[in-house]
Scaffold this motif. Structure first.
Motif: not given
Length: 503
Positions: A255-270
């Motif tokens: 695929n010519y697009r290296p990445e395809m996502h609306d979000s790439d991770g979950l962050a949490i501040h405990t």
């Protein structure tokens, strides 16, 4: 007339009273009222039905905000009631087919009588002061809503409530059945929206205060939830996004697009002031992860990759999709932030869900209060209240990984390349001794753990190589940078799915 002038006409208490009374009654499903001609519309046909820009609500009222409305159609087959709060009190905004352009659709005018709205849009001059049709928010379908700020494009969605997400019994989708929108004064730069939520096992009262700024859009949410019956998984402040593939999980086909996502991770501040980062994956099987937290200070689904080169998509511009950060107001007690990752082969399917699950559900008739602030932003770095470094990217390789000793290995291990950047690393000398404190569960074995300077980013690059003992079981991992005395970074956490991979 501003919100303060209309407060006597309607308030959160009025919605709360309705939600409480509704919870004491048996659930009544909404009654679809769509004729076949509208219900059988395909997506392309539904897209032709547009609200006319010269009919925008409040267009000539001198306000910064205007409203447009979604027509019923396709699976939006039951109307939602939309009301306006103004100096005269509360009155319903009536559906009028003359407000819509139906494109090339040939519809019987009689079929449009007695319909209603499927939802609404909030328009605001986000990017240009004189642009009247710039979308700020959209409320459409169940309890879903989306918000954007300056320079952003729609991506991640939020919901009022999630019930039994990813449980075998099936998910229940609560629905905003009625809205009340306070008419703003010309000088107002905030908009207040009230909503009544209903579903077979829950009701709820919501207040949303939208605050667009130069950098982002803030939404202050006040919610009071009542349960008709206990649920299997109660999700507070749910976020819904999409992850097809990314730097840590390349596309399985070219695929010519290296990445395809609306979000790439979950962050949490405990609540204990630890910062966690979990890169997202598109699993082959449904995956649910739970992070136990008491009194969380924040969590969110973020899009950290902001360079166009990460995506190379001139149409969808994933680099402009907002991150969403949820900041609880007050103490939420014990519970967990849960992440649901659902397999998908199509970028049109939202397959990522994150929410807070309280340890104890309220008894029937007892309220559950959840107040929180949502920030929709392109720069989540400004939300951090810590000098700790963060994960810029996670990359994954299999076999033949070139380590710091320049020796290529081909032993079947999985390698993770994690780049950390941030203030805590910028003040260090390039030759400062930095190591990674790591942990892996019993199904994995770390065979390489090395940290070296990254002269390009000014941070540090961690290389972890892991052997998986039983590929039919998952592997949980954690790592953070340290100088031997204190953490220098957030905690990177990763889950290797319980499935063999093709070599």
């Amino acid at each position: 007339m501003g919100i303060g002038q209309s407060a006597h006409a309607f308030s959160f208490f009025d919605v709360m009273k309705q939600a409480r009374e509704l919870a004491d009654q048996s659930y009544k499903a909404p009654e679809p009222n769509l004729p076949d001609s509208l219900q059988e519309l395909k997506f392309a046909g539904y897209q032709q039905v547009r609200f006319k820009n010269d009919h925008l609500h409040w267009l000539n009222a001198g306000t910064k905000f205007t409203l447009s409305f979604y027509h019923q159609g396709m699976h939006f087959n039951a109307p939602v009631r939309i009301n306006e709060i103004d100096a005269a009190g509360v009155h319903e905004i009536k559906f009028n087919p003359d407000d819509f352009d139906y494109g090339n659709l040939k519809l019987d005018p009689a079929a449009l009588k007695n319909l209603g709205f499927a939802g609404f849009r909030v328009l605001y001059p986000v990017n240009k002061k004189d642009k009247k049709d710039d979308e700020l928010a959209s409320f459409l379908g169940a309890s879903y809503f989306r918000v954007i700020g300056k320079g952003q494009t729609y991506g991640i969605s939020a919901r009022g409530l999630a019930i039994d997400t990813a449980l075998p019994s099936g998910e229940e989708f609560p629905r905003f059945r009625e809205y009340w929108i306070a008419r703003p004064a010309p000088e107002d730069s905030t908009l207040t929206i009230y909503a009544l939520l209903d579903s077979p096992r829950a009701t709820g009262a919501y207040r949303f205060v939208l605050k667009p700024t130069d950098d982002n859009t803030v939404v202050d949410v006040k919610a009071r939830i009542f349960l008709r019956d206990q649920v299997g998984r109660l999700g507070i402040a749910p976020l819904t996004s999409m992850f097809l593939y990314g730097s840590n999980q390349p596309s399985p086909v070219p695929n010519y697009r290296p990445e395809m996502h609306d979000s790439d991770g979950l962050a949490i501040h405990t609540g204990s002031d630890e910062w966690l980062w979990r890169p997202l994956v598109n699993p082959r099987r449904l995956a649910v992860s739970a992070f136990s937290v008491e009194n969380p200070k924040g969590f969110g689904l973020l899009q950290r990759g902001r360079d166009f080169s990460r995506y190379e998509d001139l149409d969808d511009h994933y680099e402009k999709r907002p991150s969403v950060w949820v900041e609880p107001q007050g103490n939420w007690g014990k519970g967990s932030v849960q992440l649901v990752e659902i397999p998908t082969k199509d970028e049109t399917n939202d397959n990522i869900v994150a929410f807070w699950v309280p340890e104890k559900q309220p008894a029937r008739g007892e309220p559950l209060d959840a107040d929180y602030r949502m920030t929709w932003t392109l720069n989540d770095n400004k939300l951090r209240t810590t000098p700790l470094a963060w994960v810029m990217q996670t990359r994954r390789s299999r076999e033949e990984v070139k380590g710091p000793d320049l020796i290529r290995r081909a032993d079947g291990s999985i390698a993770f390349i994690v780049d950390f950047v941030g203030p805590s690393l910028q003040s260090l000398a390039p030759d400062a001794t930095i190591t990674a404190d790591t942990w892996v569960d019993g199904n994995g074995q770390i065979v390489e753990n090395s940290v070296r300077p990254n002269s390009v980013t000014g941070g540090r690059r961690l290389t972890l190589r892991v052997n998986v003992k039983d590929p039919t079981k998952p592997v949980e991992m954690r790592a953070f940078l340290t100088n031997g005395q204190a953490p220098l970074s957030e905690t990177w956490t990763y889950r290797i799915p319980n499935e063999p991979e093709a070599k």
